[in-house]
Design an enzyme around this catalytic site. Structure first.
Site, mmCIF file in Angstrom:
data_model
loop_
_atom_site.group_PDB
_atom_site.id
_atom_site.type_symbol
_atom_site.label_atom_id
_atom_site.label_comp_id
_atom_site.label_asym_id
_atom_site.label_seq_id
_atom_site.Cartn_x
_atom_site.Cartn_y
_atom_site.Cartn_z
ATOM 1 N N GLU A 1 -8.291 -4.467 4.908
ATOM 2 C CA GLU A 1 -8.129 -4.249 3.469
ATOM 3 C C GLU A 1 -7.022 -5.131 2.896
ATOM 4 O O GLU A 1 -7.129 -5.633 1.779
ATOM 5 C CB GLU A 1 -7.832 -2.766 3.212
ATOM 6 N N ARG B 1 -2.378 -1.985 -3.624
ATOM 7 C CA ARG B 1 -3.576 -1.162 -3.457
ATOM 8 C C ARG B 1 -3.441 0.066 -4.354
ATOM 9 O O ARG B 1 -2.439 0.776 -4.291
ATOM 10 C CB ARG B 1 -3.682 -0.713 -2.010
ATOM 11 N N HIS C 1 -12.323 3.864 -0.442
ATOM 12 C CA HIS C 1 -12.499 2.880 0.640
ATOM 13 C C HIS C 1 -13.253 1.637 0.159
ATOM 14 O O HIS C 1 -13.798 0.891 0.968
ATOM 15 C CB HIS C 1 -13.316 3.439 1.826
ATOM 16 N N ARG D 1 -10.438 16.152 7.229
ATOM 17 C CA ARG D 1 -11.152 16.606 6.024
ATOM 18 C C ARG D 1 -12.554 17.081 6.383
ATOM 19 O O ARG D 1 -13.199 16.507 7.265
ATOM 20 C CB ARG D 1 -11.262 15.465 5.013
ATOM 21 N N ASN E 1 0.871 -1.170 0.000
ATOM 22 C CA ASN E 1 0.000 0.000 0.000
ATOM 23 C C ASN E 1 0.912 1.224 0.000
ATOM 24 O O ASN E 1 1.418 1.634 1.041
ATOM 25 C CB ASN E 1 -0.885 -0.048 1.247
#
Ligand code: ADP
Length: 419
Positions: free
Chosen positions: A386, A93, A182, A243, A7
């Site tokens: 993940e 990823r 996601h 965010r 990742n």
């Protein structure tokens, strides 16, 4: 099959080495992160079982980080491989798969070209993934690689959900639409939740909530994603750690004008200085905010309430989108750990049949149900994974390709014999 899952972020390279016997049996062999790649403070942390190695080591770029990872796995105190040849496949990823990828794929030249082309939509992330892919090609030539995309799960959205009401030609010219993010996590928790309930995913109306530092909610109708809160970029939707999520778009031009901000500065403000951090001025981490709220800090209390309200609002929207809901799933740092936030999110929803069992909500570990027996809607906590999902996709695609190759070889041999 030993699968290395990578990742790559803009200045980091996270990895896991997973031994996959079959999709039900996966064993973590090692995990780690190369952090602050490209800066003088770069460091590598690797852990195997209880043992951890933490070293400051210069890493100019992802290529050098990759070398550090492979050296650590195959030599030195934490060695888990006798040779790098033992790595059978690599799963990467990739954040942005655009309109091209609706599932994970084996990486070839065309896939690399498309990931590069999509960099415009996710400049930092896709370029980082490409660096990781190129580093693997260099250090492990010939090892099959798979790309798993964060956007792929949302390719089932209909135009009414993914288009923005902006001038149509501009949307087409710049590929402006909702892509979501996601997706690997939402797909994983949805599948695990169905398994937990012992029901086919295709029989369920589900809302999945990934509440970590980044946050998103997805509506899944009988196994297909029909809407999600992140948009063209991961900035949209819920209030997050740093965010802002959805805000009145007019605020952007207002602040640019009144604070004399460039587009880059405004982007930085919305991505890195807003959310929980922006409201509290203390931290993006909900744990610190909980403590501050307990001590009477009004802005921390407000941030808690705003965050919960933002999730509640999306749950309400998606119940309408789905025409009801059977299961709500919570995952990631906040969803898995904060009983206080969970309580706030579901407060007042008893009248629409969502009832949380306080004792179950206080339990702390593993996949579990927190709704009461008389709740119409089942509410589950499913720790997300993940990397597991990427390892599984990698295993399945590489196995399938090997089988096809073997089959083609058998046919070739038998056609020679028959001549
Ligand atoms: P990321 O999106 O970076 O993968 P995580 O899923 O690891 O993030 O979630 C990180 C966030 O989870 C932290 O910023 C913190 O706010 C929250 N978190 C983790 N543990 C707890 C806890 N025990 N209580 C409240 N919040 C927590």
């Amino acid at each position: 099959m030993k699968v290395l899952v990578l990742n790559a972020g803009s200045s980091s390279l996270k990895y896991r080495l997973i031994d996959v016997t079959d999709i039900e049996n996966m064993k973590l062999m090692a995990k780690g992160i190369c952090d602050r790649v490209g800066s003088e403070a770069s460091q590598h942390v690797c852990s195997i079982d209880e043992n951890e190695l933490r070293i400051s080591i210069p890493m100019e770029n992802h290529d050098e980080a990759m070398q550090v990872v492979l050296d650590t796995l195959s030599s030195g105190p934490l060695k888990v491989l006798d040779s790098l040849d033992e790595i059978d496949a690599v799963g990467h990823r990739v954040v942005q798969g655009g309109k091209y990828f609706s599932h994970s794929v084996i990486i070839d030249d065309d896939v690399i070209k498309k990931i590069a082309e999509l960099s415009e939509l996710a400049p930092l992330h896709n370029k980082a993934a490409l660096s990781g892919i190129h580093a693997c090609q260099k250090h492990m030539p010939g090892v099959p690689m798979v790309a798993a995309f964060d956007t792929a799960f949302f390719q089932t959205l209909l135009p009414k959900a993914y288009m923005y009401p902006l001038p149509y030609d501009l949307c087409k010219k710049y590929n402006i639409r909702k892509y979501g993010a996601h997706g690997i996590s939402h797909r994983y928790i949805a599948e695990r939740a169905a398994e937990f309930l012992g029901k086919p995913l295709q029989d369920l109306k589900m809302i999945t909530c990934h509440l970590g530092n980044g946050c998103s909610v997805t509506a899944i109708d009988h196994g297909q994603a029909v809407d999600t809160s992140m948009g063209m970029t991961p900035l949209d939707g819920l209030m997050m750690g740093t965010r802002c999520g959805s805000i009145d778009p007019a605020i952007v031009t207002f602040l640019e004008e009144h604070e004399h901000l460039s587009p880059e500065e405004m982007d930085d403000l919305m991505n890195k200085k807003s959310g929980i951090l922006g409201v509290t001025g203390i931290s993006n981490d909900l744990r610190s905010i909980g403590d501050a709220a307990d001590q009477g800090d009004a802005r921390s209390q407000l941030a808690y309430e705003m965050y919960a309200y933002s999730v509640k609002r999306y749950i309400g929207q998606y119940i309408a989108v789905l025409g009801g809901v059977d299961v709500i799933v919570l995952a990631a740092g906040v969803g898995e750990n904060s009983k206080r936030m969970r309580r706030l999110i579901f407060e007042g929803l008893e009248t629409i049949g969502i009832i949380i069992d306080e004792k179950r909500n206080n339990a702390t570990q593993g996949e579990r149900e927190i709704s009461s027996d008389d709740s119409n809607v089942r509410v589950l906590i499913i720790p997300t994974d993940e990397e597991f999902m990427i390892a599984r996709d990698t295993y399945e695609l590489v196995e399938e390709r090997e089988e096809q190759k073997a089959h083609a070889h058998e046919e070739e041999v038998s056609s020679v014999h028959n001549k």
